[in-house]
Design a protein around this motif. Structure first.
Motif, PDB file in Angstrom:
ATOM      1  N   TRP A   1      -4.874  54.717 -13.114  1.00  7.33           N
ATOM      2  CA  TRP A   1      -4.136  55.871 -13.626  1.00  7.33           C
ATOM      3  C   TRP A   1      -2.726  55.451 -14.041  1.00  7.33           C
ATOM      4  CZ3 TRP A   1       0.315  57.854 -11.317  1.00  7.33           C
ATOM      5  CH2 TRP A   1       0.832  58.976 -11.943  1.00  7.33           C
ATOM      6  N   ALA A   2      -2.081  54.627 -13.217  1.00  5.88           N
ATOM      7  CA  ALA A   2      -0.717  54.176 -13.521  1.00  5.88           C
ATOM      8  C   ALA A   2      -0.683  53.379 -14.826  1.00  5.88           C
ATOM      9  CB  ALA A   2      -0.164  53.352 -12.364  1.00  5.88           C
ATOM     10  N   LYS A   3      -1.680  52.516 -15.028  1.00  2.73           N
ATOM     11  CA  LYS A   3      -1.746  51.746 -16.278  1.00  2.73           C
ATOM     12  C   LYS A   3      -1.885  52.671 -17.482  1.00  2.73           C
ATOM     13  CE  LYS A   3      -3.923  47.499 -14.634  1.00  2.73           C
ATOM     14  NZ  LYS A   3      -5.140  46.667 -14.705  1.00  2.73           N
ATOM     15  N   LEU A   4      -2.799  53.625 -17.360  1.00  6.02           N
ATOM     16  CA  LEU A   4      -3.023  54.555 -18.475  1.00  6.02           C
ATOM     17  C   LEU A   4      -1.796  55.423 -18.729  1.00  6.02           C
ATOM     18  CD1 LEU A   4      -6.694  55.614 -17.721  1.00  6.02           C
ATOM     19  CD2 LEU A   4      -5.901  54.109 -19.549  1.00  6.02           C
ATOM     20  N   ASP A   5      -1.135  55.836 -17.659  1.00  6.32           N
ATOM     21  CA  ASP A   5       0.060  56.663 -17.796  1.00  6.32           C
ATOM     22  C   ASP A   5       1.168  55.882 -18.503  1.00  6.32           C
ATOM     23  OD1 ASP A   5       1.223  59.230 -17.320  1.00  6.32           O
ATOM     24  OD2 ASP A   5       2.515  58.273 -15.812  1.00  6.32           O
ATOM     25  N   ARG A   6       1.344  54.625 -18.150  1.00  9.80           N
ATOM     26  CA  ARG A   6       2.361  53.791 -18.828  1.00  9.80           C
ATOM     27  C   ARG A   6       2.012  53.631 -20.302  1.00  9.80           C
ATOM     28  NH1 ARG A   6       2.095  50.789 -14.055  1.00  9.80           N
ATOM     29  NH2 ARG A   6       0.733  49.249 -15.032  1.00  9.80           N
ATOM     30  N   GLN A   7       0.732  53.436 -20.588  1.00  9.30           N
ATOM     31  CA  GLN A   7       0.310  53.295 -21.978  1.00  9.30           C
ATOM     32  C   GLN A   7       0.596  54.574 -22.770  1.00  9.30           C
ATOM     33  OE1 GLN A   7      -3.943  52.742 -22.593  1.00  9.30           O
ATOM     34  NE2 GLN A   7      -3.558  51.461 -24.373  1.00  9.30           N
ATOM     35  N   GLN A   8       0.313  55.725 -22.174  1.00 10.66           N
ATOM     36  CA  GLN A   8       0.586  56.995 -22.850  1.00 10.66           C
ATOM     37  C   GLN A   8       2.083  57.190 -23.065  1.00 10.66           C
ATOM     38  OE1 GLN A   8      -1.674  59.362 -24.092  1.00 10.66           O
ATOM     39  NE2 GLN A   8      -3.153  57.738 -23.707  1.00 10.66           N
ATOM     40  N   ASP A   9       2.887  56.830 -22.078  1.00 17.65           N
ATOM     41  CA  ASP A   9       4.345  56.941 -22.219  1.00 17.65           C
ATOM     42  C   ASP A   9       4.860  56.042 -23.336  1.00 17.65           C
ATOM     43  OD1 ASP A   9       4.487  58.797 -20.194  1.00 17.65           O
ATOM     44  OD2 ASP A   9       5.121  57.349 -18.659  1.00 17.65           O
ATOM     45  N   LYS A  10       4.297  54.849 -23.425  1.00 19.36           N
ATOM     46  CA  LYS A  10       4.697  53.910 -24.474  1.00 19.36           C
ATOM     47  C   LYS A  10       4.399  54.483 -25.863  1.00 19.36           C
ATOM     48  CE  LYS A  10       4.468  48.913 -24.490  1.00 19.36           C
ATOM     49  NZ  LYS A  10       3.638  47.753 -24.137  1.00 19.36           N
ATOM     50  N   ILE A  11       3.223  55.085 -26.001  1.00 19.69           N
ATOM     51  CA  ILE A  11       2.849  55.697 -27.284  1.00 19.69           C
ATOM     52  C   ILE A  11       3.785  56.859 -27.608  1.00 19.69           C
ATOM     53  CG2 ILE A  11       1.043  56.996 -28.489  1.00 19.69           C
ATOM     54  CD1 ILE A  11      -1.002  55.275 -26.936  1.00 19.69           C
ATOM     55  N   ALA A  12       4.117  57.668 -26.604  1.00 21.80           N
ATOM     56  CA  ALA A  12       5.018  58.810 -26.826  1.00 21.80           C
ATOM     57  C   ALA A  12       6.404  58.328 -27.245  1.00 21.80           C
ATOM     58  CB  ALA A  12       5.106  59.656 -25.563  1.00 21.80           C
ATOM     59  N   ARG A  13       6.890  57.267 -26.623  1.00 22.78           N
ATOM     60  CA  ARG A  13       8.199  56.722 -27.012  1.00 22.78           C
ATOM     61  C   ARG A  13       8.161  56.190 -28.439  1.00 22.78           C
ATOM     62  NH1 ARG A  13       8.026  54.527 -21.832  1.00 22.78           N
ATOM     63  NH2 ARG A  13       7.605  52.452 -22.673  1.00 22.78           N
ATOM     64  N   LEU A  14       7.076  55.511 -28.789  1.00 25.53           N
ATOM     65  CA  LEU A  14       6.926  54.993 -30.144  1.00 25.53           C
ATOM     66  C   LEU A  14       6.891  56.136 -31.151  1.00 25.53           C
ATOM     67  CD1 LEU A  14       6.433  52.471 -31.917  1.00 25.53           C
ATOM     68  CD2 LEU A  14       3.982  52.853 -31.560  1.00 25.53           C
ATOM     69  N   GLU A  15       6.149  57.192 -30.830  1.00 28.43           N
ATOM     70  CA  GLU A  15       6.078  58.353 -31.720  1.00 28.43           C
ATOM     71  C   GLU A  15       7.466  58.975 -31.896  1.00 28.43           C
ATOM     72  OE1 GLU A  15       3.936  62.718 -32.079  1.00 28.43           O
ATOM     73  OE2 GLU A  15       3.892  61.643 -30.185  1.00 28.43           O
ATOM     74  N   ASN A  16       8.209  59.125 -30.811  1.00 26.57           N
ATOM     75  CA  ASN A  16       9.556  59.699 -30.906  1.00 26.57           C
ATOM     76  C   ASN A  16      10.470  58.819 -31.748  1.00 26.57           C
ATOM     77  OD1 ASN A  16       8.937  61.963 -29.400  1.00 26.57           O
ATOM     78  ND2 ASN A  16       9.497  61.003 -27.465  1.00 26.57           N
ATOM     79  N   ARG A  17      10.330  57.511 -31.612  1.00 23.39           N
ATOM     80  CA  ARG A  17      11.146  56.612 -32.428  1.00 23.39           C
ATOM     81  C   ARG A  17      10.783  56.753 -33.904  1.00 23.39           C
ATOM     82  NH1 ARG A  17      10.160  50.944 -30.853  1.00 23.39           N
ATOM     83  NH2 ARG A  17       9.048  50.710 -32.804  1.00 23.39           N
ATOM     84  N   PHE A  18       9.479  56.848 -34.192  1.00 22.31           N
ATOM     85  CA  PHE A  18       9.039  57.020 -35.575  1.00 22.31           C
ATOM     86  C   PHE A  18       9.504  58.354 -36.144  1.00 22.31           C
ATOM     87  CE2 PHE A  18       5.074  54.075 -35.210  1.00 22.31           C
ATOM     88  CZ  PHE A  18       5.893  52.965 -35.333  1.00 22.31           C
ATOM     89  N   LYS A  19       9.508  59.400 -35.314  1.00 22.15           N
ATOM     90  CA  LYS A  19       9.896  60.738 -35.775  1.00 22.15           C
ATOM     91  C   LYS A  19      11.404  60.913 -35.867  1.00 22.15           C
ATOM     92  CE  LYS A  19       6.071  63.519 -33.967  1.00 22.15           C
ATOM     93  NZ  LYS A  19       5.756  64.556 -32.978  1.00 22.15           N
TER      94      LYS A  19
END
Length: 132
Positions: free
Chosen positions: A66-84
């Motif tokens: 769960w921790a691995k998946l949560d970190r991966q989701q957070d990374k994607i969200a940060r990338l999306e925010n940077r792109f936006k």
């Protein structure tokens, strides 16, 4: 002659209905389902979070997974925010986010189906993200 008049009348009504939809604001709402990629990205992220939560509740994901998946989701969200940050997503940015979301989806599937089981936890542990 009568046949041509009916066709012209129908074509005129259709074009008026289409123009009305564009000026009435109905078109952007309809089109947002297909063209508003940030909404689609957010929807995919939400669905992936639901899959992760379901895996925790069923015991198919361990706390470490769960921790691995949560970190991966957070990374994607940060990338999306940077792109936006500039207000919109370019085609390249959309493609990158889509690849990341596809990889995350495959990662969720692999971890949920790897044969590891964890005791089923009450749902309030999942909501508060607490694993002891």
């Amino acid at each position: 002659m009568k046949h041509n008049t009916i066709i012209a009348l129908i074509a005129g009504l259709l074009s008026m209905a289409s123009a009305h939809a564009h000026t009435n604001g109905d078109y952007p709402q309809y089109a947002s389902h297909y063209y508003n990629t940030p909404d689609r990205v957010d929807k995919r992220q939400y669905q992936q979070q639901q899959r992760i939560a379901q895996g925790i509740e069923s015991g198919r994901l361990t706390p470490r997974e769960w921790a691995k998946l949560d970190r991966q989701q957070d990374k994607i969200a940060r990338l999306e925010n940077r792109f936006k940050s500039d207000g919109w997503l370019s085609r390249k940015e959309k493609r990158i986010l889509n690849k990341k979301l596809n990889a995350a989806s495959q990662h969720i599937y692999r971890l949920k189906h790897n044969g590891r089981q964890y005791p089923v936890l009450p749902s309030y542990y999942v909501d508060n993200r607490r694993f002891d």
